[in-house]
Write a protein that holds these residues in place. Structure first.
Motif, PDB file in Angstrom:
ATOM      1  N   HIS A 201      37.893  35.174  21.609  1.00 12.29           N
ATOM      2  CA  HIS A 201      38.775  34.667  22.659  1.00 12.29           C
ATOM      3  C   HIS A 201      39.587  33.511  22.104  1.00 12.29           C
ATOM      4  O   HIS A 201      39.078  32.694  21.336  1.00 12.29           O
ATOM      5  N   ALA A 202      40.832  33.424  22.527  1.00 15.04           N
ATOM      6  CA  ALA A 202      41.603  32.223  22.257  1.00 15.04           C
ATOM      7  C   ALA A 202      40.986  31.068  23.030  1.00 15.04           C
ATOM      8  O   ALA A 202      40.307  31.271  24.040  1.00 15.04           O
ATOM      9  N   ASP A 203      41.224  29.859  22.574  1.00 14.64           N
ATOM     10  CA  ASP A 203      40.660  28.697  23.267  1.00 14.64           C
ATOM     11  C   ASP A 203      41.091  28.675  24.731  1.00 14.64           C
ATOM     12  O   ASP A 203      40.322  28.275  25.612  1.00 14.64           O
ATOM     13  N   SER A 204      42.298  29.120  24.991  1.00 13.17           N
ATOM     14  CA  SER A 204      42.819  29.096  26.361  1.00 13.17           C
ATOM     15  C   SER A 204      42.093  30.072  27.278  1.00 13.17           C
ATOM     16  O   SER A 204      42.152  29.957  28.496  1.00 13.17           O
ATOM     17  N   ALA A 205      41.407  31.057  26.679  1.00 12.89           N
ATOM     18  CA  ALA A 205      40.734  32.087  27.454  1.00 12.89           C
ATOM     19  C   ALA A 205      39.227  31.854  27.580  1.00 12.89           C
ATOM     20  O   ALA A 205      38.585  32.425  28.478  1.00 12.89           O
ATOM     21  N   LYS A 206      38.690  31.053  26.710  1.00 10.95           N
ATOM     22  CA  LYS A 206      37.239  30.852  26.695  1.00 10.95           C
ATOM     23  C   LYS A 206      36.736  30.278  28.013  1.00 10.95           C
ATOM     24  O   LYS A 206      37.315  29.340  28.554  1.00 10.95           O
ATOM     25  N   GLY A 207      35.673  30.899  28.523  1.00  8.73           N
ATOM     26  CA  GLY A 207      35.095  30.431  29.765  1.00  8.73           C
ATOM     27  C   GLY A 207      35.770  30.953  31.007  1.00  8.73           C
ATOM     28  O   GLY A 207      35.244  30.775  32.113  1.00  8.73           O
ATOM     29  N   ARG A 208      36.929  31.579  30.866  1.00 11.38           N
ATOM     30  CA  ARG A 208      37.649  32.114  32.030  1.00 11.38           C
ATOM     31  C   ARG A 208      37.884  33.615  31.945  1.00 11.38           C
ATOM     32  O   ARG A 208      37.897  34.299  32.975  1.00 11.38           O
ATOM     33  N   PHE A 209      38.105  34.127  30.747  1.00  7.58           N
ATOM     34  CA  PHE A 209      38.429  35.546  30.566  1.00  7.58           C
ATOM     35  C   PHE A 209      37.253  36.267  29.913  1.00  7.58           C
ATOM     36  O   PHE A 209      36.538  35.713  29.084  1.00  7.58           O
ATOM     37  N   THR A 210      37.090  37.524  30.285  1.00  6.02           N
ATOM     38  CA  THR A 210      36.063  38.374  29.692  1.00  6.02           C
ATOM     39  C   THR A 210      36.699  39.696  29.282  1.00  6.02           C
ATOM     40  O   THR A 210      37.384  40.336  30.095  1.00  6.02           O
ATOM     41  N   ILE A 211      36.456  40.098  28.045  1.00  2.00           N
ATOM     42  CA  ILE A 211      36.961  41.374  27.568  1.00  2.00           C
ATOM     43  C   ILE A 211      35.792  42.344  27.421  1.00  2.00           C
ATOM     44  O   ILE A 211      34.732  41.980  26.911  1.00  2.00           O
ATOM     45  N   THR A 212      35.981  43.541  27.913  1.00  3.15           N
ATOM     46  CA  THR A 212      34.963  44.587  27.801  1.00  3.15           C
ATOM     47  C   THR A 212      35.664  45.908  27.509  1.00  3.15           C
ATOM     48  O   THR A 212      36.880  46.023  27.660  1.00  3.15           O
ATOM     49  N   ARG A 213      34.865  46.891  27.123  1.00  2.00           N
ATOM     50  CA  ARG A 213      35.431  48.212  26.884  1.00  2.00           C
ATOM     51  C   ARG A 213      34.442  49.272  27.325  1.00  2.00           C
ATOM     52  O   ARG A 213      33.230  49.063  27.277  1.00  2.00           O
ATOM     53  N   ASP A 214      34.979  50.402  27.718  1.00  2.00           N
ATOM     54  CA  ASP A 214      34.176  51.550  28.091  1.00  2.00           C
ATOM     55  C   ASP A 214      34.676  52.713  27.247  1.00  2.00           C
ATOM     56  O   ASP A 214      35.706  53.319  27.561  1.00  2.00           O
ATOM     57  N   ASN A 215      33.980  53.002  26.178  1.00  2.00           N
ATOM     58  CA  ASN A 215      34.452  54.038  25.255  1.00  2.00           C
ATOM     59  C   ASN A 215      34.402  55.429  25.880  1.00  2.00           C
ATOM     60  O   ASN A 215      35.161  56.311  25.486  1.00  2.00           O
ATOM     61  N   ALA A 216      33.537  55.614  26.855  1.00  2.00           N
ATOM     62  CA  ALA A 216      33.481  56.913  27.532  1.00  2.00           C
ATOM     63  C   ALA A 216      34.727  57.145  28.380  1.00  2.00           C
ATOM     64  O   ALA A 216      35.114  58.292  28.610  1.00  2.00           O
ATOM     65  N   LYS A 217      35.348  56.064  28.826  1.00  2.00           N
ATOM     66  CA  LYS A 217      36.562  56.161  29.654  1.00  2.00           C
ATOM     67  C   LYS A 217      37.815  55.821  28.864  1.00  2.00           C
ATOM     68  O   LYS A 217      38.909  55.765  29.444  1.00  2.00           O
ATOM     69  N   ASN A 218      37.683  55.557  27.575  1.00  2.00           N
ATOM     70  CA  ASN A 218      38.844  55.185  26.744  1.00  2.00           C
ATOM     71  C   ASN A 218      39.620  54.022  27.360  1.00  2.00           C
ATOM     72  O   ASN A 218      40.862  54.033  27.395  1.00  2.00           O
ATOM     73  N   THR A 219      38.907  53.024  27.817  1.00  2.00           N
ATOM     74  CA  THR A 219      39.557  51.932  28.528  1.00  2.00           C
ATOM     75  C   THR A 219      38.991  50.593  28.081  1.00  2.00           C
ATOM     76  O   THR A 219      37.781  50.457  27.864  1.00  2.00           O
ATOM     77  N   VAL A 220      39.869  49.619  27.973  1.00  2.00           N
ATOM     78  CA  VAL A 220      39.471  48.247  27.719  1.00  2.00           C
ATOM     79  C   VAL A 220      39.948  47.399  28.889  1.00  2.00           C
ATOM     80  O   VAL A 220      40.999  47.675  29.474  1.00  2.00           O
ATOM     81  N   TYR A 221      39.158  46.399  29.235  1.00  2.00           N
ATOM     82  CA  TYR A 221      39.442  45.570  30.399  1.00  2.00           C
ATOM     83  C   TYR A 221      39.570  44.100  29.989  1.00  2.00           C
ATOM     84  O   TYR A 221      38.949  43.657  29.025  1.00  2.00           O
ATOM     85  N   LEU A 222      40.335  43.377  30.771  1.00  2.00           N
ATOM     86  CA  LEU A 222      40.389  41.929  30.638  1.00  2.00           C
ATOM     87  C   LEU A 222      40.223  41.339  32.033  1.00  2.00           C
ATOM     88  O   LEU A 222      41.142  41.420  32.854  1.00  2.00           O
ATOM     89  N   GLN A 223      39.059  40.779  32.285  1.00  2.00           N
ATOM     90  CA  GLN A 223      38.799  40.092  33.556  1.00  2.00           C
ATOM     91  C   GLN A 223      39.249  38.654  33.409  1.00  2.00           C
ATOM     92  O   GLN A 223      38.766  37.938  32.520  1.00  2.00           O
ATOM     93  N   MET A 224      40.150  38.250  34.256  1.00  2.00           N
ATOM     94  CA  MET A 224      40.715  36.903  34.174  1.00  2.00           C
ATOM     95  C   MET A 224      40.369  36.154  35.448  1.00  2.00           C
ATOM     96  O   MET A 224      40.771  36.559  36.543  1.00  2.00           O
ATOM     97  N   ASN A 225      39.616  35.083  35.300  1.00  2.00           N
ATOM     98  CA  ASN A 225      39.203  34.247  36.428  1.00  2.00           C
ATOM     99  C   ASN A 225      39.810  32.864  36.305  1.00  2.00           C
ATOM    100  O   ASN A 225      40.262  32.456  35.224  1.00  2.00           O
ATOM    101  N   ARG A 226      39.815  32.140  37.426  1.00  2.00           N
ATOM    102  CA  ARG A 226      40.334  30.763  37.463  1.00  2.00           C
ATOM    103  C   ARG A 226      41.704  30.702  36.797  1.00  2.00           C
ATOM    104  O   ARG A 226      41.961  29.865  35.937  1.00  2.00           O
ATOM    105  N   LEU A 227      42.570  31.570  37.207  1.00  2.00           N
ATOM    106  CA  LEU A 227      43.896  31.655  36.596  1.00  2.00           C
ATOM    107  C   LEU A 227      44.713  30.406  36.866  1.00  2.00           C
ATOM    108  O   LEU A 227      44.586  29.767  37.921  1.00  2.00           O
ATOM    109  N   LYS A 228      45.557  30.082  35.898  1.00  2.00           N
ATOM    110  CA  LYS A 228      46.407  28.901  35.958  1.00  2.00           C
ATOM    111  C   LYS A 228      47.876  29.347  35.850  1.00  2.00           C
ATOM    112  O   LYS A 228      48.158  30.406  35.274  1.00  2.00           O
ATOM    113  N   PRO A 229      48.799  28.538  36.337  1.00  2.00           N
ATOM    114  CA  PRO A 229      50.219  28.902  36.188  1.00  2.00           C
ATOM    115  C   PRO A 229      50.614  29.154  34.735  1.00  2.00           C
ATOM    116  O   PRO A 229      51.469  30.007  34.465  1.00  2.00           O
TER     117      PRO A 229
END
Length: 124
Positions: A60-88
């Protein structure tokens, strides 16, 4: 050849959350590391998060640490980015990208395939 399609962007208030998805075509998705990058108006593209082919390596970039989570589901050929506590300052077009093995996951120049991007706008 891998085709990537992002979704999940939108307008959200500061402090809110969004989950971006990136659907990949092709049967070799599980062999690719996946990354998320973003580009704000007037700024250069920057690294956000990346995940190895098995999910065992994550950056994670420093700006994303503690707020963003990256995951992947290889069975669905999909990667996700969960973004919490978003800032302008998270406002940008977010791109997912795929790269073959043995490359630097944080360097955009080393990625082989890119999606078209999805807009994320965070209001104050």
């Amino acid at each position: 050849q891998v085709q990537l399609v992002e979704s999940g962007g939108g307008l959200v208030q500061a402090g809110g959350s969004l989950r971006l998805s990136c659907a990949a075509s092709g049967r070799t998705f599980s062999s690719y590391a996946m990354g998320w990058f973003r580009q704000a108006p007037g700024k250069e593209r920057e690294f956000v998060s990346a995940i190895g082919w098995s999910g065992g390596i994550i950056y994670h970039a420093d700006s994303a640490k503690g707020r963003f989570t990256i995951t992947r589901d290889n069975a669905k050929n999909t990667v996700y980015l969960q973004m919490n506590r978003l800032k302008p300052e998270d406002t940008a077009v977010y791109y997912c990208a795929a790269e073959g093995p043995g490359k630097n996951l944080t360097r955009g120049a080393e990625y082989d395939y890119w999606g078209q991007g999805t807009q994320v706008t965070v209001s104050s």
